[in-house]
Motif scaffolding. Structure first.
Motif, mmCIF file in Angstrom:
data_model
loop_
_atom_site.group_PDB
_atom_site.id
_atom_site.type_symbol
_atom_site.label_atom_id
_atom_site.label_comp_id
_atom_site.label_asym_id
_atom_site.label_seq_id
_atom_site.Cartn_x
_atom_site.Cartn_y
_atom_site.Cartn_z
ATOM 1 N N LYS A 486 0.829 -1.206 0.000
ATOM 2 C CA LYS A 486 0.000 0.000 0.000
ATOM 3 C C LYS A 486 0.864 1.258 0.000
ATOM 4 O O LYS A 486 0.530 2.250 -0.661
ATOM 5 C CB LYS A 486 -0.946 -0.021 1.197
ATOM 6 C CG LYS A 486 -2.049 -1.069 1.072
ATOM 7 C CD LYS A 486 -2.995 -1.049 2.262
ATOM 8 C CE LYS A 486 -4.130 -2.053 2.077
ATOM 9 N NZ LYS A 486 -5.056 -2.065 3.247
ATOM 10 N N THR A 490 0.837 4.157 -2.973
ATOM 11 C CA THR A 490 0.700 5.588 -2.704
ATOM 12 C C THR A 490 1.843 6.375 -3.340
ATOM 13 O O THR A 490 1.635 7.424 -3.968
ATOM 14 C CB THR A 490 0.667 5.838 -1.189
ATOM 15 O OG1 THR A 490 -0.482 5.205 -0.630
ATOM 16 C CG2 THR A 490 0.613 7.327 -0.876
ATOM 17 N N GLN A 494 1.771 9.208 -6.359
ATOM 18 C CA GLN A 494 2.430 10.504 -6.214
ATOM 19 C C GLN A 494 3.411 10.751 -7.357
ATOM 20 O O GLN A 494 3.484 11.862 -7.903
ATOM 21 C CB GLN A 494 3.161 10.561 -4.872
ATOM 22 C CG GLN A 494 2.249 10.587 -3.656
ATOM 23 C CD GLN A 494 3.019 10.465 -2.349
ATOM 24 O OE1 GLN A 494 4.249 10.306 -2.344
ATOM 25 N NE2 GLN A 494 2.306 10.527 -1.232
#
Length: 514
Positions: A486, A490, A494
């Protein structure tokens, strides 16, 4: 052969011991080499005993199918693509279309392979010594193709071509309205790479006859067997669902890097978008052929070999066959999927990046500023100086890195679904999914770091994501694996949004297969 294979199909061995020894934690970045993910040397005798029903049954148990990350038919198509030798010499589609090298091969990758690899069968089997031209394969990544037929002699009636990647084919094979049919789809460098009726599903038939044969006699039933209609349908489905299924709208894209944004503007202004609409392979929604002068600019070391006439079989005074046109490839995938042309192409007379053989995206762009392109039947002047060539390169590198992120995220999501249901079992497939995700992250790192100061914040995010994926791949603790996955996802989101706006790719389910 991969330990994840359980005798049939692509089902992983069920590993029930949480304390399975961790694998090498190396991260696939520019710093460390990528260990081959799929051994292209299959167990030929075992694979040839498998029926289609065997492969279907195996795929129905595959964790990726069970959790809904991929359909049974796409799983079967991938299994046939990567592992089925079709009664031939041991080669498969994966011999040249390597999942850990963007579904292509190039000289750098070829140099990493062991001498026993099926790619080198012409060097190891006296019956097939004329199947390839090994020196040109090793130096330039060129494969011998009898694209204009095998008569009068396949040893003299041939061309040498690089290996195009097979990503995002759903976006790049549509026949232009009113054009010659067959071929029903635009396939291969010439746009006519599949035998009649010339659809993408027929490409496999030509590949088996060309590359899988046990002898140059190419006798069906003796030297190989052709794929059945049911097998062809599933291979076609897999190929159409690998990579992206959508196009960007470059008019709405905004690149964060100032020079990359300048490159986007130049791409739209100087004529690149005219053939590569939205940095894809199409004009409108169809894929066209053009004569852009590449054949006239091939590396002089190839002077003794037959010329390549591209599309069709028209006889030409130079001994080639075809109308001189070649298929337009997509550019979103280009920065990390060289070769960029159908042959080893020299860049001569460009404002920058002149070289004996183009091996970078900037060198490929530079070709279109040369007289070879400008004076070609479908050429025209493209005025770019050296700085502007680099700016367009930065733009295409950004598109490519965002594409890498999208594929990695698709694989991470599949792995999160698998771990949620299978926990600390099926670890072989889990770790390969993670590894494949990290191969894409490594590609993005290489693409961005190859030029100065390009999307530095995104580059850092990619590097941090690579570290998280390495942790996820090696840990035996399920909760730690999920946390790292996870975190990597993320960071990849980004990284992608940091490259630019409106860079959303729809990645097909075939991208989770190997």
């Amino acid at each position: 052969m991969l330990t994840l294979l359980a005798g049939t199909g692509c089902v992983a061995t069920d590993v029930t011991t949480p304390a399975e020894p961790p694998e090498d934690p190396a991260v696939e970045t520019a710093v460390e080499p990528v260990e081959p993910l799929v051994d292209a040397t299959v167990d030929v005798s075992a694979q040839d005993t498998l029926t289609l029903n065997d492969r279907i049954a195996a795929c129905m148990k595959d964790p990726r199918v069970v959790v809904g990350a991929v359909t049974v038919d796409t799983c079967v198509g991938a299994d046939l693509f990567f592992r089925a030798p079709f009664g031939g010499n041991g080669r498969t589609c994966a011999t040249c279309h390597r999942i850990d090298n963007n579904l292509t091969i190039d000289p750098k990758f070829i140099a990493t392979l062991p001498p026993t690899d099926p790619l080198f069968i012409a060097e190891n089997n006296a019956n097939l010594k004329d199947l390839e031209k090994p020196p040109q394969m090793h130096q330039f990544g060129l494969i011998l193709e009898n694209v204009d037929g095998f008569l009068p002699d396949p040893r003299t009636h041939f061309v040498l071509r690089s290996v195009p990647h097979t990503l995002s084919l759903a976006t790049s094979v549509t026949l232009p309205p009113g054009s010659q049919n067959p071929p029903a789809d635009r396939t291969g460098w010439g746009g006519d790479g599949a035998p009649n009726p010339g659809a993408l599903r027929d490409f496999m038939t030509g590949a088996i006859r060309q590359h899988y044969t046990k002898t140059l006699a190419r006798v069906p039933g003796t030297d190989f067997r052709f794929a059945s209609d049911a097998e062809l349908d599933r291979i076609d489905q897999f190929m159409r669902r690998t990579g992206r299924s959508n196009e960007l709208t470059l008019g709405t894209v905004v690149m964060s890097d100032t020079r990359a944004e300048t490159g986007r503007t130049l791409f739209l202004q100087v004529g690149c978008d005219g053939c590569h609409g939205n940095a894809g392979a199409n004009i409108g929604t169809a894929n066209f052929n053009f004569n852009t002068g590449v054949e006239s600019s091939r590396n002089p070391a190839l002077a003794a070999f037959p010329h390549d006439g591209g599309f069709g079989t028209r006889a030409n005074p130079d001994g080639s066959f075809g109308d001189g046109t070649f298929n337009v490839p997509p550019l979103i995938e280009a920065a990390d999927t060289g070769p960029f042309f159908h042959t080893a192409t020299s860049i001569v007379g460009a404002p920058a990046h002149n070289t004996a053989t183009a091996t970078t995206i900037e060198e490929a762009i530079a070709f279109y500023t040369t007289a070879a392109f400008r004076n070609a039947p479908n050429g025209f002047p493209i005025a770019l100086n050296g700085t502007q060539i680099d700016d367009v390169g930065r733009f295409l590198r950004g598109l490519n890195a965002a594409f890498n992120a999208a594929i990695a995220i698709r694989r991470i999501n599949a792995e999160l679904a698998v771990v949620a249901q299978f926990h600390n079992t099926q670890l072989a497939i889990q770790r390969q999914l993670i590894r494949l995700a990290n191969v894409e992250v490594g590609d993005a790192i290489n693409v961005l770091s190859a030029v100065p100061n390009l999307d530095t914040a995104s580059l850092t995010a990619f590097k941090n994501a690579a570290t998280q994926l390495a942790t996820a791949r090696t840990t035996s603790v399920e909760a730690d694996r999920v946390t790292a996955l996870k975190a990597a996802r993320t960071l990849l989101n980004q990284a992608s949004t940091g490259i630019g706006k409106n860079l959303a790719y729809k990645i097909g389910e075939g991208s989770v297969m190997f």
